[in-house]
Design a protein around this motif. Structure first.
Motif, PDB file in Angstrom:
ATOM      1  N   ASN A   1      -8.302 -10.305   2.002  1.00 57.44           N
ATOM      2  CA  ASN A   1      -7.572 -10.907   0.724  1.00 57.44           C
ATOM      3  C   ASN A   1      -6.714  -9.831   0.265  1.00 57.44           C
ATOM      4  O   ASN A   1      -7.137  -9.350  -0.902  1.00 57.44           O
ATOM      5  CB  ASN A   1      -8.932 -11.310  -0.103  1.00 57.44           C
ATOM      6  N   PRO A   2      -5.479  -9.791   0.915  1.00 56.69           N
ATOM      7  CA  PRO A   2      -4.638  -8.673   0.316  1.00 56.69           C
ATOM      8  C   PRO A   2      -4.304  -8.948  -1.166  1.00 56.69           C
ATOM      9  O   PRO A   2      -3.883  -7.999  -1.762  1.00 56.69           O
ATOM     10  CB  PRO A   2      -3.481  -8.727   1.152  1.00 56.69           C
TER      11      PRO A   2
ATOM     12  N   THR B   1      -6.560  -5.707  -7.712  1.00 57.89           N
ATOM     13  CA  THR B   1      -7.458  -4.720  -8.212  1.00 57.89           C
ATOM     14  C   THR B   1      -6.554  -3.436  -8.322  1.00 57.89           C
ATOM     15  O   THR B   1      -6.890  -2.673  -9.290  1.00 57.89           O
ATOM     16  CB  THR B   1      -8.597  -4.627  -7.454  1.00 57.89           C
ATOM     17  N   SER B   2      -5.936  -3.063  -7.272  1.00 54.09           N
ATOM     18  CA  SER B   2      -5.063  -1.694  -7.183  1.00 54.09           C
ATOM     19  C   SER B   2      -4.114  -1.228  -8.149  1.00 54.09           C
ATOM     20  O   SER B   2      -3.821  -0.390  -8.669  1.00 54.09           O
ATOM     21  CB  SER B   2      -4.600  -1.491  -5.732  1.00 54.09           C
ATOM     22  N   LEU B   3      -3.342  -2.416  -8.507  1.00 56.47           N
ATOM     23  CA  LEU B   3      -2.257  -2.395  -9.596  1.00 56.47           C
ATOM     24  C   LEU B   3      -2.760  -2.394 -10.887  1.00 56.47           C
ATOM     25  O   LEU B   3      -2.049  -1.650 -11.910  1.00 56.47           O
ATOM     26  CB  LEU B   3      -1.466  -3.476  -9.425  1.00 56.47           C
TER      27      LEU B   3
ATOM     28  N   VAL C   1      -1.989   2.199  -1.851  1.00 57.08           N
ATOM     29  CA  VAL C   1      -3.445   1.328  -2.303  1.00 57.08           C
ATOM     30  C   VAL C   1      -4.399   1.942  -1.277  1.00 57.08           C
ATOM     31  O   VAL C   1      -4.098   1.621   0.081  1.00 57.08           O
ATOM     32  CB  VAL C   1      -2.922  -0.318  -2.108  1.00 57.08           C
ATOM     33  N   ALA C   2      -5.402   2.205  -1.822  1.00 54.72           N
ATOM     34  CA  ALA C   2      -6.553   2.586  -0.873  1.00 54.72           C
ATOM     35  C   ALA C   2      -7.694   1.344  -0.974  1.00 54.72           C
ATOM     36  O   ALA C   2      -7.907   0.852  -2.084  1.00 54.72           O
ATOM     37  CB  ALA C   2      -7.292   3.983  -1.480  1.00 54.72           C
TER      38      ALA C   2
ATOM     39  N   LYS D   1      -5.628   3.961   3.574  1.00 52.56           N
ATOM     40  CA  LYS D   1      -4.481   4.145   2.800  1.00 52.56           C
ATOM     41  C   LYS D   1      -3.442   3.115   3.252  1.00 52.56           C
ATOM     42  O   LYS D   1      -2.870   3.600   4.408  1.00 52.56           O
ATOM     43  CB  LYS D   1      -4.160   5.619   2.532  1.00 52.56           C
ATOM     44  N   TYR D   2      -3.084   2.421   2.345  1.00 49.29           N
ATOM     45  CA  TYR D   2      -1.806   1.325   2.577  1.00 49.29           C
ATOM     46  C   TYR D   2      -0.615   1.930   1.749  1.00 49.29           C
ATOM     47  O   TYR D   2      -0.981   2.115   0.397  1.00 49.29           O
ATOM     48  CB  TYR D   2      -2.453   0.132   2.283  1.00 49.29           C
TER      49      TYR D   2
END
Length: 193
Positions: free
Chosen positions: A90-91, A97-99, A113-114, A119-120
């Motif tokens: 679910n990207p 969540t990361s933002l 983004v972890a 790590k992406y």
């Protein structure tokens, strides 16, 4: 940032949330950020390594910091560095969540983004209504560009059909269309009538 920066900013009655423009004079790179804490030593700021990479900074380099007032973001276009980001179950949820850890985004930056110990890296391709936006308490439309390592699938040329139609020994007439064969049993239907 050091505690003295908080004292100075408070005396200037700046708008909250506190947002800053960072500028590397050696490379002319500019980015934007918020502040997590005012606990750094005097004359120092601490920033994440991925942000130092964005700014082309090495430890101990000089960076100019000034207060910034950024508009609330309405749109952002993101481009993952690798297509494996899209393989996450679910990207969208991972990204939302990361933002929450970011206060602003700047066109031309790459964010990290972890997720699941990986790590992406994702490029900020476009932002509206300005090239630098705040994403605190705002509804922001998100669009994706194809990942940097994405390659269009190679198209296999269609096999030429032997003829527009052929008849088999059993009275089966076959019609060819691209690579899909559609068969009609005409002689059986005609005999049934």
């Amino acid at each position: 940032m050091p505690p003295s920066a908080l004292d100075r900013l408070a005396s200037l009655h700046i708008d909250y949330p506190m947002l800053f423009e960072l500028h590397n004079p050696a490379t002319q790179r500019t980015s934007h950020c918020g502040v997590l804490e005012f606990i750094a030593e005097e004359g120092m700021i601490y920033m994440p390594y991925w942000m130092m990479e964005n700014m082309l900074l090495a430890e101990g380099d000089t960076v100019e910091v000034k207060n910034a007032a950024l508009p609330k973001g309405t749109y952002v276009k993101l481009q993952p560095h690798t297509k494996d980001f899209l393989d996450i179950s679910n990207p969208k949820a991972v990204l939302e969540t990361s933002l929450r850890n970011f206060s602003c985004l700047t066109t031309g930056d790459s964010i990290m983004v972890a997720y699941n110990n990986k790590k992406y890296y994702i490029d900020i391709v476009e932002a509206k209504p300005a090239s630098a936006i705040t994403i605190i308490e705002t509804d922001c439309e998100v669009d994706f560009a194809p990942p940097l390592d994405y390659k269009e699938p190679e198209r296999v040329p269609a096999k030429p059909a032997p003829s527009a139609s052929t008849t088999t020994s059993q009275g089966l007439q076959a019609f060819w269309h691209s690579d899909v064969r559609i068969s009609l049993i005409l002689s059986y239907c005609l005999r049934s009538l």
